[in-house]
Write a protein that holds these residues in place. Sequence first.
Motif, short mmCIF file in Angstrom:
data_model
loop_
_atom_site.label_atom_id
_atom_site.label_comp_id
_atom_site.label_asym_id
_atom_site.label_seq_id
_atom_site.Cartn_x
_atom_site.Cartn_y
_atom_site.Cartn_z
N SER A 1 -6.87 -4.61 13.99
CA SER A 1 -7.31 -6.13 13.47
C SER A 1 -7.78 -7.34 13.89
N GLY A 2 -7.36 -7.87 14.42
CA GLY A 2 -7.21 -8.65 15.82
C GLY A 2 -8.00 -8.27 17.48
N GLY A 3 -7.82 -7.48 17.00
CA GLY A 3 -8.26 -6.72 18.62
C GLY A 3 -9.35 -6.01 18.56
N GLN A 4 -10.42 -6.30 17.22
CA GLN A 4 -11.35 -5.83 17.12
C GLN A 4 -12.23 -6.68 17.32
N VAL A 5 -12.44 -7.95 17.30
CA VAL A 5 -13.04 -9.44 17.39
C VAL A 5 -12.95 -9.57 18.94
N ILE A 6 -11.70 -9.97 19.44
CA ILE A 6 -11.40 -9.60 21.04
C ILE A 6 -12.81 -8.77 22.05
N ARG A 7 -12.12 -7.62 21.62
CA ARG A 7 -13.85 -6.10 22.19
C ARG A 7 -14.84 -7.39 21.62
N THR A 8 -14.93 -7.37 20.78
CA THR A 8 -16.93 -7.96 20.53
C THR A 8 -17.09 -9.38 21.16
#
Length: 215
Positions: free
Chosen positions: A135-142
């Motif tokens: 979930s939130g990890g994808q925002v962090i990656r971007t």
Amino acid sequence: MAVIPFSQALRERTWSSHGDSEGADFMKDLMTGKGSRDDYIALVAQHYFIYEAIEAAADHFANDPVAAPFITSQLTRLPAIEADLEFLLGADWRDQIAPLPTAAAYAARVREIAAQDWAGGFIAHHYTRYLGDLSGGQVIRTLMQRQFGFETNGVGFYLFDQIAKPKEFKSTYRDQLDAVQWDDAERERVINEVLTAYKFNTDLFIDLSRAKAAA
């Protein structure tokens, strides 16, 4: 009276902790461009010690009838973390990192749960980490790609290339949680362990902030 599905009860009971685990200054700075590349590397290094313990526990519970349905190579993160650290720090990365107190305690708690053969406790930590990563990890990656010029090297931890549809995967995972036949006492115990996992995450960000200030 209808029984609330366990996944719903879990989300409702832990909802306030979601914000806590993401709200420490260290992570806020990293997400808003105030953090440095070294700050990001420090976070990845601590992930190594946590996921080393979780994925060793996954091996331990691989044949457990309750835990096994949640364990899949699609979620395995340790090889990606190792590749990220080699990219970020070089071939001798293992000599450059050490666990902060919270990461050491976090890993020790996961190992303790495995030693106790407590499947519910393992699932609590598995759920907290991997569904959060999806979930939130994808925002962090971007954001890390944008801030530090990463492509895939350096952020492999956040790339779930074996999961084509994360939303469907998470839905299936929650269905599996609802299917486990835990009594009320065990449900409560698992929820409390999820809260413990969130506390570890919050405390880890505090550790990282203190280590940065002391450097």
